[in-house]
Design a protein around this motif. Structure first.
Motif, PDB file in Angstrom:
ATOM      1  N   HIS A   1       0.799  -1.237   0.000  1.00 20.24           N
ATOM      2  CA  HIS A   1       0.000   0.000   0.000  1.00 20.24           C
ATOM      3  C   HIS A   1       0.828   1.281   0.000  1.00 20.24           C
ATOM      4  N   GLY A   2       2.084   1.223   0.348  1.00 16.28           N
ATOM      5  CA  GLY A   2       2.909   2.423   0.389  1.00 16.28           C
ATOM      6  C   GLY A   2       3.134   2.916   1.810  1.00 16.28           C
ATOM      7  N   ILE A   3       4.089   3.863   1.944  1.00 15.73           N
ATOM      8  CA  ILE A   3       4.503   4.323   3.274  1.00 15.73           C
ATOM      9  C   ILE A   3       3.457   5.177   3.984  1.00 15.73           C
ATOM     10  N   VAL A   4       2.740   6.037   3.215  1.00 17.35           N
ATOM     11  CA  VAL A   4       1.761   6.943   3.842  1.00 17.35           C
ATOM     12  C   VAL A   4       0.566   6.171   4.408  1.00 17.35           C
ATOM     13  N   PRO A   5      -0.031   5.226   3.661  1.00 14.19           N
ATOM     14  CA  PRO A   5      -1.126   4.427   4.251  1.00 14.19           C
ATOM     15  C   PRO A   5      -0.671   3.632   5.480  1.00 14.19           C
ATOM     16  N   THR A   6       0.593   3.174   5.478  1.00 15.89           N
ATOM     17  CA  THR A   6       1.123   2.443   6.649  1.00 15.89           C
ATOM     18  C   THR A   6       1.151   3.358   7.869  1.00 15.89           C
ATOM     19  N   LEU A   7       1.668   4.586   7.666  1.00 18.69           N
ATOM     20  CA  LEU A   7       1.714   5.559   8.749  1.00 18.69           C
ATOM     21  C   LEU A   7       0.305   5.902   9.243  1.00 18.69           C
ATOM     22  N   SER A   8      -0.626   6.052   8.289  1.00 13.66           N
ATOM     23  CA  SER A   8      -2.019   6.367   8.644  1.00 13.66           C
ATOM     24  C   SER A   8      -2.632   5.244   9.479  1.00 13.66           C
ATOM     25  N   LEU A   9      -2.359   3.992   9.079  1.00 11.51           N
ATOM     26  CA  LEU A   9      -2.889   2.842   9.811  1.00 11.51           C
ATOM     27  C   LEU A   9      -2.353   2.816  11.251  1.00 11.51           C
ATOM     28  N   LEU A  10      -1.043   3.088  11.395  1.00 11.62           N
ATOM     29  CA  LEU A  10      -0.436   3.077  12.724  1.00 11.62           C
ATOM     30  C   LEU A  10      -1.008   4.193  13.608  1.00 11.62           C
ATOM     31  N   VAL A  11      -1.220   5.378  13.022  1.00 10.48           N
ATOM     32  CA  VAL A  11      -1.811   6.489  13.771  1.00 10.48           C
ATOM     33  C   VAL A  11      -3.229   6.138  14.202  1.00 10.48           C
ATOM     34  N   PHE A  12      -4.006   5.554  13.268  1.00 17.29           N
ATOM     35  CA  PHE A  12      -5.373   5.141  13.592  1.00 17.29           C
ATOM     36  C   PHE A  12      -5.363   4.103  14.729  1.00 17.29           C
ATOM     37  N   GLY A  13      -4.398   3.173  14.672  1.00 12.54           N
ATOM     38  CA  GLY A  13      -4.294   2.153  15.720  1.00 12.54           C
ATOM     39  C   GLY A  13      -4.036   2.767  17.085  1.00 12.54           C
ATOM     40  N   ILE A  14      -3.145   3.794  17.124  1.00 13.87           N
ATOM     41  CA  ILE A  14      -2.846   4.473  18.394  1.00 13.87           C
ATOM     42  C   ILE A  14      -4.093   5.175  18.928  1.00 13.87           C
ATOM     43  N   ILE A  15      -4.802   5.876  18.026  1.00 14.23           N
ATOM     44  CA  ILE A  15      -6.024   6.579  18.442  1.00 14.23           C
ATOM     45  C   ILE A  15      -7.054   5.595  18.976  1.00 14.23           C
ATOM     46  N   PHE A  16      -7.186   4.455  18.303  1.00 17.50           N
ATOM     47  CA  PHE A  16      -8.178   3.449  18.712  1.00 17.50           C
ATOM     48  C   PHE A  16      -7.831   2.866  20.096  1.00 17.50           C
ATOM     49  N   ILE A  17      -6.541   2.620  20.340  1.00 14.38           N
ATOM     50  CA  ILE A  17      -6.113   2.089  21.646  1.00 14.38           C
ATOM     51  C   ILE A  17      -6.406   3.103  22.754  1.00 14.38           C
ATOM     52  N   PHE A  18      -6.120   4.399  22.474  1.00 11.70           N
ATOM     53  CA  PHE A  18      -6.420   5.450  23.459  1.00 11.70           C
ATOM     54  C   PHE A  18      -7.924   5.535  23.728  1.00 11.70           C
ATOM     55  N   LEU A  19      -8.725   5.338  22.662  1.00 14.15           N
ATOM     56  CA  LEU A  19     -10.185   5.344  22.832  1.00 14.15           C
ATOM     57  C   LEU A  19     -10.620   4.199  23.747  1.00 14.15           C
ATOM     58  N   LEU A  20     -10.077   3.007  23.510  1.00 11.16           N
ATOM     59  CA  LEU A  20     -10.413   1.863  24.356  1.00 11.16           C
ATOM     60  C   LEU A  20      -9.977   2.091  25.802  1.00 11.16           C
ATOM     61  N   LYS A  21      -8.792   2.675  25.958  1.00  8.27           N
ATOM     62  CA  LYS A  21      -8.272   2.963  27.303  1.00  8.27           C
ATOM     63  C   LYS A  21      -9.224   3.876  28.069  1.00  8.27           C
ATOM     64  N   ASN A  22      -9.640   4.966  27.440  1.00  2.00           N
ATOM     65  CA  ASN A  22     -10.511   5.933  28.123  1.00  2.00           C
ATOM     66  C   ASN A  22     -11.927   5.406  28.311  1.00  2.00           C
ATOM     67  N   PHE A  23     -12.383   4.582  27.366  1.00  2.00           N
ATOM     68  CA  PHE A  23     -13.715   3.984  27.507  1.00  2.00           C
ATOM     69  C   PHE A  23     -13.736   3.024  28.705  1.00  2.00           C
ATOM     70  N   CYS A  24     -12.661   2.238  28.861  1.00  2.00           N
ATOM     71  CA  CYS A  24     -12.561   1.327  30.005  1.00  2.00           C
ATOM     72  C   CYS A  24     -12.452   2.106  31.317  1.00  2.00           C
ATOM     73  N   ASP A  25     -11.740   3.240  31.283  1.00  2.00           N
ATOM     74  CA  ASP A  25     -11.638   4.090  32.467  1.00  2.00           C
ATOM     75  C   ASP A  25     -13.016   4.609  32.878  1.00  2.00           C
ATOM     76  N   TYR A  26     -13.812   5.027  31.872  1.00  2.00           N
ATOM     77  CA  TYR A  26     -15.172   5.514  32.159  1.00  2.00           C
ATOM     78  C   TYR A  26     -16.032   4.407  32.757  1.00  2.00           C
ATOM     79  N   LEU A  27     -15.976   3.213  32.174  1.00  2.00           N
ATOM     80  CA  LEU A  27     -16.799   2.102  32.679  1.00  2.00           C
ATOM     81  C   LEU A  27     -16.385   1.702  34.092  1.00  2.00           C
TER      82      LEU A  27
END
Length: 608
Positions: free
Chosen positions: A84-110
């Motif tokens: 897919h190329g370097i930019v989509p790889t970087l985008s995927l990794l950034v999305f993964g970090i954001i998603f993990i932070f979302l899960l972290k804060n959602f679990c904190d709320y629960l």
């Protein structure tokens, strides 16, 4: 055992919320660590440090786990980048970090969502238990306690215990797990660097622990002082007429301000110690991170044993320990304050109540023959009040107890109702010792009208119906008529539904006393105890109340404790008491003819 551990029975009904809180705290700690670990591949891609790897990894065992993980990650990154190329790889990794932070804060709320039910449930149940225990404890317990102190325990101390519940869960689960997962990952990245850092952590922990040594002691003092100024407020409001009448505003204001100044000083000491915890722990943490930068920087730049992306991730993880470490030090002070508050709460909850119903106690709903007081001795503290006192009261008779203040008259009423228990001897009703009777059924046989008209901030109907909660309006009105009270109640704006204010302060003394009599009339007990029911009234009010009392005492057994002798001349028996003993006994005319103590008491009151 720690006082907070003794609160565990209050937690048990809400254990499912505790388990759910723990579950989501575990997930929070896991995602909190992963959110930093996810930075490493992104940094590799960003700074072009990731090596191409087209060979699928092979798992060789637990000892090779670190290498397998790195090869696994680099292989899939290489495949995805080639496709897919370097930019989509970087985008995927950034999305993964954001998603993990979302899960972290959602679990904190629960986790916080479920612990809210635990905290508020414990608060409610503990407050209910304290109030119930307050109602059950004997009057002797509260004669030695300030009312405001008891109020402080039910309100602020219970709140402190509730807040410490969250502190315990933070200390025991959330923050330690975050630290454990983070340190585990740090070992995974660089064992050598982590061991080097851990030489300094015990020193930091010792310094932080020194800060909180005096916190529990000061917290106890502050909570006791809060009880003092709450008592001052309660006493001032209760005696406002006296305070103003004697121009004592300045004195009471000084007493209150002295108490709040002491509370101010203690609160400052407690607050400053708590406030010190966070900056000290953060500074020590930054000091450790500074050591990390120095030593880890050498591993990257000089030795080449650590990749730059791994070192940056490692530094993020090291800083990630600071937040839970600060939270633990702060929460530990919350637990110390909670322990101090729990001690005060448990003092009441564990207070032994000696005046209770025995197992298989006798239930009596009728009064057949009479009351027998046999050779009783009683003392409140050291000085004896009653000495070898005996008296028989036959059914249907009116017995009056007279004598100077301190002769033991009111003590008889306290013992008959089991507000206190005799030290020696016994009191029987129809031959049954009142200690063997069910307490509620004993008091159900008796009506009590005291010198102080104890009324509550509610309607006239609610105040009168205390002894018969299902009473109809007609029954209330009939009781008011017998108590000679309906003539003023019917003229009130809302009749029996009129609110009479705090302690009935919207009514006169005579009106309040007649409502107290109406309450006893409605209960309709076979035994009536009148404890100086007219002594606080003026002459006109006394006449109204006296008529009400005579109406009420018809066909009942009555024990009348009298200060004004004009109210008891029709009694079947007048008992003259002096220093806890009976010195004269008989009818009014008989006692006058004896020219003894009774006659002197009568003459002192100018009664002929």
């Amino acid at each position: 055992m720690s006082p907070l551990r003794q609160i565990v029975p209050f937690v048990k009904p809400y254990k499912k919320y505790a388990y759910l809180n723990i579950f989501f705290n575990v997930l929070y700690a896991l995602f909190s660590t992963l959110s930093f670990v996810a930075l490493m591949p992104m940094l590799d891609v960003l700074f072009k440090q990731s090596e191409s790897n087209h060979t699928p990894p092979v798992y060789k065992g637990i000892g090779d786990l670190k290498t397998y993980f790195q090869d696994y990650l680099s292989f899939h990154l290489t495949v995805f980048t080639d496709t897919h190329g370097i930019v989509p790889t970087l985008s995927l990794l950034v999305f993964g970090i954001i998603f993990i932070f979302l899960l972290k804060n959602f679990c904190d709320y629960l986790a916080m969502f479920f612990v809210t039910f635990l905290k508020n449930g414990v608060l409610r149940d503990m407050r209910n238990a304290l109030y119930k225990k307050t109602l059950e404890l004997p009057i002797a317990f509260f004669s030695e306690k300030r009312k405001g102190d008891t109020i402080a325990r039910i309100s602020s101390d219970v709140n402190e215990v509730q807040n410490s519940m969250l502190s315990i869960l933070e200390i025991a689960i959330k923050e330690p797990l975050t630290i454990v997962f983070t340190i585990g990952t740090m070992f995974f990245i660089s064992t050598k660097l982590t061991i080097f850092v851990f030489v300094f952590i015990p020193v930091s922990g010792y310094i932080i622990s020194l800060i909180g040594k005096q916190l529990k002691k000061n917290s106890t003092k502050a909570q006791q002082e809060q009880g003092v100024f709450l008592s001052t407020i309660e006493e001032t409001l209760g005696g406002l007429k006296v305070v103003k009448g004697y121009n004592a505003e300045k004195y009471f204001n000084t007493v209150f301000q002295n108490s709040t100044n002491r509370f101010f000083s203690l609160s400052n000491r407690i607050g400053n110690r708590q406030n010190m915890a966070s900056p000290v722990s953060e500074f020590l943490g930054i000091l450790i991170i500074g050591i990390l930068l120095w030593y880890g920087g050498q591993m990257v730049l000089v030795e080449g044993t650590l990749k730059g992306s791994a070192f940056i991730t490692y530094m993020g993880l090291a800083y990630n320990i600071l937040t839970p470490a600060k939270a633990i030090s702060k929460a530990s002070y919350g637990v110390k304050r909670g322990n101090a508050a729990a001690e005060r709460v448990l003092e009441i909850l564990h207070q032994e109540n000696n005046i209770t119903s025995k197992e298989n106690a006798v239930h009596k709903s009728t009064f057949e023959s009479g009351i027998n007081i046999q050779n009783i001795n009683f003392k409140y503290e050291k000085e004896s009040v009653l000495k070898d006192f005996s008296l028989q009261i036959k059914k249907g008779k009116t017995v009056a107890l007279v004598g100077q203040s301190g002769s033991g008259k009111s003590t008889i009423a306290n013992l008959l109702t089991r507000f206190y228990d005799v030290n020696q001897g016994e009191i029987t009703i129809d031959g049954t010792n009142i200690k063997d009777m069910d307490l509620q059924s004993l008091r159900g046989l008796m009506g009590l009208v005291t010198q102080d008209s104890i009324l509550f901030n509610d309607t006239i109907k609610a105040n009168i119906a205390l002894g018969k909660l299902d009473a109809t309006d007609d029954e209330i009105i009939e009781a008011l008529k017998i108590a000679n009270a309906y003539e003023f109640v019917k003229d009130l704006p809302d009749g029996i539904y009129t609110n009479i204010g705090d302690s009935g302060n919207k009514l006169s003394g005579g009106q309040k006393q007649r409502l107290s009599i109406a309450r006893a009339v409605l209960k309709n007990p076979p035994i009536m105890i009148l404890d100086e029911a007219t002594s606080a009234l003026d002459t006109e009010s006394e006449k109204f109340v006296q008529v009400a009392l005579e109406n009420m005492m018809q066909n009942r057994t009555s024990i009348v404790i009298a200060h004004r002798l004009s109210t008891i001349q029709k009694a079947d028996t007048i008992v003259v008491m002096q220093k806890g003993k009976i010195v004269e006994q008989g009818k009014h005319e008989e006692l006058l003819s004896q020219n003894g103590i009774y006659k002197k008491l009568v003459e002192m009151q100018s009664f002929e």
